[in-house]
Motif scaffolding. Structure first.
Motif, short mmCIF file in Angstrom:
data_model
loop_
_atom_site.label_atom_id
_atom_site.label_comp_id
_atom_site.label_asym_id
_atom_site.label_seq_id
_atom_site.Cartn_x
_atom_site.Cartn_y
_atom_site.Cartn_z
N LEU A 249 0.83 -1.28 -0.02
CA LEU A 249 0.12 0.04 0.10
C LEU A 249 0.63 1.45 0.10
CD1 LEU A 249 -2.89 -0.82 2.60
CD2 LEU A 249 -3.01 -0.69 0.06
N ALA A 250 1.99 1.23 0.66
CA ALA A 250 2.80 2.56 0.74
C ALA A 250 3.39 2.54 -0.68
CB ALA A 250 3.84 2.26 1.89
N ASP A 251 3.78 1.54 -1.34
CA ASP A 251 4.29 1.69 -2.68
C ASP A 251 3.41 2.44 -3.69
OD1 ASP A 251 6.72 0.82 -1.99
OD2 ASP A 251 6.37 -1.33 -2.76
N ALA A 252 1.94 1.99 -3.40
CA ALA A 252 0.84 2.62 -4.26
C ALA A 252 0.46 3.81 -3.94
CB ALA A 252 -0.23 1.39 -4.06
N VAL A 253 0.68 4.27 -2.46
CA VAL A 253 0.26 5.71 -2.19
C VAL A 253 1.53 6.62 -3.18
CG1 VAL A 253 0.34 7.33 -0.21
CG2 VAL A 253 -0.96 5.14 -0.14
N ARG A 254 2.81 6.07 -2.78
CA ARG A 254 3.67 6.83 -3.42
C ARG A 254 3.67 7.02 -4.98
NH1 ARG A 254 7.20 4.10 0.84
NH2 ARG A 254 7.46 2.67 -0.90
N HIS A 255 3.24 5.99 -5.53
CA HIS A 255 3.23 6.08 -6.99
C HIS A 255 1.74 6.74 -7.48
CE1 HIS A 255 2.62 4.20 -11.12
NE2 HIS A 255 1.44 4.08 -10.88
N ALA A 256 0.75 7.06 -6.61
CA ALA A 256 -0.38 7.80 -6.75
C ALA A 256 0.15 9.41 -6.66
CB ALA A 256 -1.46 7.76 -5.82
N ARG A 257 0.87 9.62 -5.61
CA ARG A 257 1.42 10.81 -5.26
C ARG A 257 2.26 11.53 -6.06
NH1 ARG A 257 -0.01 12.48 -0.29
NH2 ARG A 257 0.42 10.39 0.84
N ALA A 258 3.03 10.67 -6.82
CA ALA A 258 4.10 11.26 -7.85
C ALA A 258 3.57 11.31 -9.19
CB ALA A 258 5.20 10.20 -7.90
N GLY A 259 2.11 11.14 -9.11
CA GLY A 259 1.43 11.30 -10.49
C GLY A 259 1.18 10.22 -11.35
N GLY A 260 1.56 8.99 -10.87
CA GLY A 260 1.74 7.64 -11.52
C GLY A 260 0.35 7.25 -11.75
N GLY A 261 -0.90 7.52 -11.23
CA GLY A 261 -2.04 7.24 -11.31
C GLY A 261 -2.60 6.07 -10.33
N PRO A 262 -3.82 5.42 -10.43
CA PRO A 262 -4.28 4.60 -9.46
C PRO A 262 -3.49 3.31 -9.59
CG PRO A 262 -5.56 4.65 -11.39
CD PRO A 262 -4.56 5.68 -11.64
N THR A 263 -3.76 2.41 -8.39
CA THR A 263 -3.42 1.01 -8.29
C THR A 263 -4.55 0.19 -7.59
OG1 THR A 263 -1.11 1.86 -7.92
CG2 THR A 263 -1.77 -0.45 -7.34
N LEU A 264 -4.67 -1.14 -8.25
CA LEU A 264 -5.72 -1.80 -7.45
C LEU A 264 -4.79 -2.99 -6.61
CD1 LEU A 264 -8.68 -3.19 -7.12
CD2 LEU A 264 -8.10 -4.29 -9.15
#
Length: 390
Positions: A249-264
């Protein structure tokens, strides 16, 4: 040739110039759920994070037990226990920054409490009150969502709006495996991917949508594989491995915050208790299945890992359990107090400007309450009676 082929509406193969917009390979989840405990990754896990996860998991387990007891005492209308899913609940709350938003489902009370909401206020809706019980804006926690998956489009809308405003905000939306069968799930993921909204979708796959097993909901290899169809990464994680859930989840949150979009993210876990206190789980699953999953209990897994690394001793276990008991005692005491209700509150927060009809209804109820109070007081009461009531 079929009728559709004759009309040109059907093509058995794409035209020659067609190319996939995105390579699906990087979006595919791992073949097996990601784990930390029992792997070489375990020794790299942050000790302080593990201790905090452990304290919250123990408190969450006790919270579930106490809330379930309150339903039997008539102090709660209903309670959907998350016993067995505590690792997902706690990790979801702890990965978020203060500015982020959590969008829980009705079962995610532990995540709400771990996010900092008062334990009693978290149960207000499940007590039967029409209000949420807490201020969503104060805690950045949306109301507990009883309709399946309706919180997901809301999460996407908030995250998309924050991105348009330039706010550094991520929304984490929680849903069960049953919620993935709802149209809101499709709409939310589709919009999130198209808009590249900073959203993380956490699916807690606990095996059943009330009594319907996952095999009767989908033929997909996993729920995480559904991400590929929307153009976002899918992650598969052991939902009872607290360190693994937090890391993914931390990886997914960082990805989203950096502009990478959503993760399931699909977390494989299990609902040890019944769907709610009104459910009889023995009608659709056997005791052997439940016992097997108890052998993969998230609290025991984390306790074993902390002990292995010398990060947990008897004194610390006792201290964590004392804190959990103190929380349960406070919850029990405050939930045993009857709430003070004012029927006139029914007319508050309906419209910004009350309509003439609402004002008329309010005055009608006010008159009825006054008449009822006068009737209960009886004749000859008050200062006019000139004496003391016996």
């Amino acid at each position: 040739m079929t009728v559709l082929e004759q009309r040109g509406a059907y093509r058995p193969t794409p035209p020659p110039a067609w190319q996939p917009r995105t390579d699906p390979a990087p979006l595919l989840p791992d073949a097996e759920p990601y784990r930390v405990f029992g792997t070489e990754r375990a020794d790299a896990a942050d000790p302080e994070l593990l201790r905090r996860l452990y304290a919250e998991l123990v408190k969450g387990r006790r919270y579930n037990a106490q809330a379930t007891a309150l339903t039997k005492q008539g102090r709660l209308a209903v309670y959907p226990s998350s016993t067995g899913q505590e690792a997902c609940e706690v990790a979801a709350a702890l990965v978020l920054e203060e500015r982020d938003w959590l969008f829980p489902s009705y079962r995610d009370t532990l995540a709400v409490v771990a996010r900092g909401v008062d334990p009693v206020e978290t149960l207000t809706l499940l007590r039967g009150d029409r209000h949420t019980g807490y201020d969503p804006h104060e805690h950045r926690v949306a109301p507990l969502s009883t309709p399946l998956a309706t919180q997901l489009p809301h999460a996407v809308g908030l995250a998309h709006a924050a991105r348009l405003k330039g706010d550094d905000v991520v929304a984490l939306a929680m849903v069960g495996d049953g919620g993935t069968s709802e149209g809101d799930f499709h709409e939310a993921l589709n919009f999130a991917a198209v808009w590249r909204a900073p959203v993380v979708f956490l699916v807690q796959n606990n095996g059943f949508a009330i009594s319907v097993p996952l095999a009767k909901q989908t033929a997909a290899p996993s729920l995480a594989h559904k991400a590929v169809g929307y153009g976002m990464p899918g992650r598969l994680v052991d939902g009872n491995d607290a360190a693994a859930v937090h890391e993914v989840l931390a990886d997914a949150v960082r990805h989203a915050r950096a502009g990478g979009g959503p993760t399931l993210v699909e977390a494989i876990t299990y609902r040890v208790e019944a769907h709610t206190n009104a459910d009889d789980a023995t009608r659709y699953r056997g005791d052997a299945e439940v016992e097997t999953w108890k052998g993969h209990d998230p609290v025991a897994l984390l306790e074993r890992e902390l002990t292995r690394r010398g990060l947990l001793d008897d004194d610390r276990v006792a201290a964590v359990r004392r804190d959990a008991e103190a929380m349960a005692a406070d919850l029990r005491a405050r939930m045993n107090r009857d709430p003070v209700l004012d029927p006139m509150d029914l007319f508050d927060h309906v419209y910004a400007e009350p309509t003439p009809q609402l004002l008329e209804q309010r005055e009608q109820l006010r008159a009825e309450l006054a008449a009822e109070a006068e009737s209960e007081a009886g004749p000859g009461t008050g200062s006019e009676a000139g004496g003391t009531q016996r």
